[in-house]
Design an enzyme around this catalytic site. Sequence first.
Site, PDB file in Angstrom:
ATOM      1  N   ARG A  65       0.748  -1.449  -0.057  1.00 37.12           N
ATOM      2  CA  ARG A  65       0.237  -0.093  -0.056  1.00 37.12           C
ATOM      3  C   ARG A  65       0.793   1.361  -0.241  1.00 37.12           C
ATOM      4  NH1 ARG A  65      -2.337  -3.348  -1.419  1.00 37.12           N
ATOM      5  NH2 ARG A  65      -4.318  -4.511  -0.618  1.00 37.12           N
ATOM      6  N   SER A  97     -10.871   0.538   2.913  1.00 38.63           N
ATOM      7  CA  SER A  97     -10.058   0.171   4.421  1.00 38.63           C
ATOM      8  C   SER A  97      -9.397   1.337   4.923  1.00 38.63           C
ATOM      9  CB  SER A  97      -9.094  -1.089   4.257  1.00 38.63           C
ATOM     10  OG  SER A  97      -9.870  -2.172   3.554  1.00 38.63           O
ATOM     11  N   GLU A 148      -4.232   3.552   6.429  1.00 41.54           N
ATOM     12  CA  GLU A 148      -3.946   3.232   5.070  1.00 41.54           C
ATOM     13  C   GLU A 148      -4.596   4.648   4.164  1.00 41.54           C
ATOM     14  OE1 GLU A 148      -5.083  -0.497   3.094  1.00 41.54           O
ATOM     15  OE2 GLU A 148      -5.735   0.348   1.555  1.00 41.54           O
TER      16      GLU A 148
HETATM   17  C1  FAD Z   1     -15.313   1.310  -1.781  1.00 44.90           C
HETATM   18  C2  FAD Z   1     -13.801   1.255  -1.860  1.00 44.90           C
HETATM   19  C3  FAD Z   1     -12.986   0.165  -2.141  1.00 44.90           C
HETATM   20  C4  FAD Z   1     -11.609   0.090  -2.024  1.00 44.90           C
HETATM   21  N1  FAD Z   1     -11.008  -1.041  -2.094  1.00 44.90           N
HETATM   22  C5  FAD Z   1      -9.402  -0.979  -2.044  1.00 44.90           C
HETATM   23  C6  FAD Z   1      -8.924  -2.169  -2.536  1.00 44.90           C
HETATM   24  O1  FAD Z   1      -9.214  -3.222  -2.625  1.00 44.90           O
HETATM   25  N2  FAD Z   1      -7.348  -1.991  -2.615  1.00 44.90           N
HETATM   26  C7  FAD Z   1      -6.811  -0.796  -2.315  1.00 44.90           C
HETATM   27  O2  FAD Z   1      -5.366  -0.945  -2.422  1.00 44.90           O
HETATM   28  N3  FAD Z   1      -7.455   0.157  -2.176  1.00 44.90           N
HETATM   29  C8  FAD Z   1      -8.549   0.065  -2.087  1.00 44.90           C
HETATM   30  N4  FAD Z   1      -9.463   1.481  -1.818  1.00 44.90           N
HETATM   31  C9  FAD Z   1      -8.743   2.647  -1.562  1.00 44.90           C
HETATM   32  C10 FAD Z   1      -8.370   3.311  -2.797  1.00 44.90           C
HETATM   33  O3  FAD Z   1      -9.534   3.146  -3.659  1.00 44.90           O
HETATM   34  C11 FAD Z   1      -7.019   3.313  -3.274  1.00 44.90           C
HETATM   35  O4  FAD Z   1      -6.071   3.830  -2.279  1.00 44.90           O
HETATM   36  C12 FAD Z   1      -6.781   4.280  -4.586  1.00 44.90           C
HETATM   37  O5  FAD Z   1      -5.380   3.995  -5.057  1.00 44.90           O
HETATM   38  C13 FAD Z   1      -6.876   5.559  -4.411  1.00 44.90           C
HETATM   39  O6  FAD Z   1      -6.909   6.309  -5.402  1.00 44.90           O
HETATM   40  P1  FAD Z   1      -7.615   7.649  -6.055  1.00 44.90           P
HETATM   41  O7  FAD Z   1      -7.180   8.148  -7.216  1.00 44.90           O
HETATM   42  O8  FAD Z   1      -8.626   7.629  -5.514  1.00 44.90           O
HETATM   43  O9  FAD Z   1      -6.656   8.729  -5.193  1.00 44.90           O
HETATM   44  P2  FAD Z   1      -6.880   9.732  -4.022  1.00 44.90           P
HETATM   45  O10 FAD Z   1      -7.756   9.044  -2.883  1.00 44.90           O
HETATM   46  O11 FAD Z   1      -7.502  10.854  -4.557  1.00 44.90           O
HETATM   47  O12 FAD Z   1      -5.329   9.979  -3.466  1.00 44.90           O
HETATM   48  C14 FAD Z   1      -4.702   9.047  -2.632  1.00 44.90           C
HETATM   49  C15 FAD Z   1      -3.148   9.424  -2.569  1.00 44.90           C
HETATM   50  O13 FAD Z   1      -2.696   9.387  -4.079  1.00 44.90           O
HETATM   51  C16 FAD Z   1      -2.243  10.662  -4.368  1.00 44.90           C
HETATM   52  N5  FAD Z   1      -2.373  10.725  -6.022  1.00 44.90           N
HETATM   53  C17 FAD Z   1      -3.489  10.825  -6.427  1.00 44.90           C
HETATM   54  N6  FAD Z   1      -3.373  10.916  -7.837  1.00 44.90           N
HETATM   55  C18 FAD Z   1      -1.998  11.152  -7.972  1.00 44.90           C
HETATM   56  C19 FAD Z   1      -1.292  10.998  -9.169  1.00 44.90           C
HETATM   57  N7  FAD Z   1      -1.778  11.243 -10.477  1.00 44.90           N
HETATM   58  N8  FAD Z   1       0.125  11.346  -8.940  1.00 44.90           N
HETATM   59  C20 FAD Z   1       0.639  11.100  -7.657  1.00 44.90           C
HETATM   60  N9  FAD Z   1      -0.039  11.117  -6.376  1.00 44.90           N
HETATM   61  C21 FAD Z   1      -1.463  10.939  -6.632  1.00 44.90           C
HETATM   62  C22 FAD Z   1      -2.821  11.681  -3.701  1.00 44.90           C
HETATM   63  O14 FAD Z   1      -2.334  12.975  -3.421  1.00 44.90           O
HETATM   64  C23 FAD Z   1      -2.944  10.900  -2.235  1.00 44.90           C
HETATM   65  O15 FAD Z   1      -1.951  11.001  -1.568  1.00 44.90           O
HETATM   66  C24 FAD Z   1     -10.898   1.356  -1.853  1.00 44.90           C
HETATM   67  C25 FAD Z   1     -11.652   2.559  -1.791  1.00 44.90           C
HETATM   68  C26 FAD Z   1     -13.014   2.387  -1.598  1.00 44.90           C
HETATM   69  C27 FAD Z   1     -13.733   3.633  -1.296  1.00 44.90           C
END
Ligand code: FAD
Length: 316
Positions: free
Chosen positions: A182, A231, A301
């Site tokens: 993660r 999570s 996380e």
């Molecule tokens: C219903 C649900 C289920 C989920 N299931 C999982 C799962 O099974 N496994 C898992 O690992 N996660 C899961 N997640 C968590 C989440 O989806 C992940 O952590 C995902 O990678 C976050 O991506 P995001 O684009 O939404 O980033 P954001 O939440 O917008 O940002 C997260 C971090 O990434 C950084 N970031 C975003 N975009 C960029 C970019 N272009 N360049 C550099 N940094 C960036 C942000 O600055 C921040 O620090 C879940 C979330 C939800 C709501």
Amino acid sequence: MKRVAVLDDDDRTALRERFGERARFDETLAPLTWWKIGGPADALVEVQNSDELAAVLQRVFKRRLPMFVLGSGSNLLVGDGGIRGIVVRLEGDFAALKVRADDDGVLIDAGGSASLPALCAQAASLGADGVDGLAGIPATVGGAVRMNAGTDREIGEFVRSVSVQTPARPDPHPIAVGWQYRQSSMPGDAIVAGVTMRFPFGDPATIRERLQARLVRRKATQPVAIPNSGSCFRNPDGDRAGRLIEAAGAKGWREGGAEVSGVHANFIVNTGSASARDVATLLARVRRAVAERFGVELQLEVHLVGEFSEAAPCRV
Ligand SMILES: Cc1cc2nc3c(=O)[nH]c(=O)nc-3n(C[C@H](O)[C@H](O)[C@H](O)COP(=O)(O)OP(=O)(O)OC[C@H]3O[C@@H](n4cnc5c(N)ncnc54)[C@H](O)[C@@H]3O)c2cc1C
């Protein structure tokens, strides 16, 4: 809470002139997060391509402004006081997604804000073996790379190259990335502009079936209909955070509008009126309960960003 913006009039004028309606000031971030929580950004700027992002990064560098990149907001708790400086969203060219098969497997070129669910669906239909391990994660590709998102398979396994832009080096350039559970080794101010990925071939029908089964399982085991952020805590070595939280008796605990989900104990849901403070307080309570009962210090996380009215339990 008193909010001190760090942008001056020149910053606002320059952003307005370059980006027009795509630069918004004091814009509430709650609608852009999965938790539907969070105060205003001093500036929220939507960039359509690498040149526009480079222009923002040059200003950030020159003026030493704080900057944050927002993906789909599915792993974020934004403080009620909002985020100071410039919040960047990648749009336009950054959402590009090209999925194709060659002799060696399925090859993907994705922009930093390409949809991971769309990538999974398209790659599965070409038989990308392992892509089902990324099914149902509501991320942008950039957010998924930053987080090394996954389940029993992680995105880092399939990434072949990552291109980033940073304040010190605003043009897109390749970067070597290390992968851990993660998290990835990218510097905090590196914005993922594009990624290439490769998957080995499998049988398309089998992969599609596996992907579908994962989506069905998520619906049954996660509180999908109520705002949440996935999570909250990482799984500690050899155990599951959800199991420990449930065993500590925390399922159903409430703070204001925030509740430990009765469906999955490692999820906190916003029942409608939760503030970031409610969620942060609940996170701290849960953490304390697990530490007292089992001697395990859970690590967050979800990323806590911006200004909180009280000390947040821990930060990234
Ligand atoms: C219903 C649900 C289920 C989920 N299931 C999982 C799962 O099974 N496994 C898992 O690992 N996660 C899961 N997640 C968590 C989440 O989806 C992940 O952590 C995902 O990678 C976050 O991506 P995001 O684009 O939404 O980033 P954001 O939440 O917008 O940002 C997260 C971090 O990434 C950084 N970031 C975003 N975009 C960029 C970019 N272009 N360049 C550099 N940094 C960036 C942000 O600055 C921040 O620090 C879940 C979330 C939800 C709501």
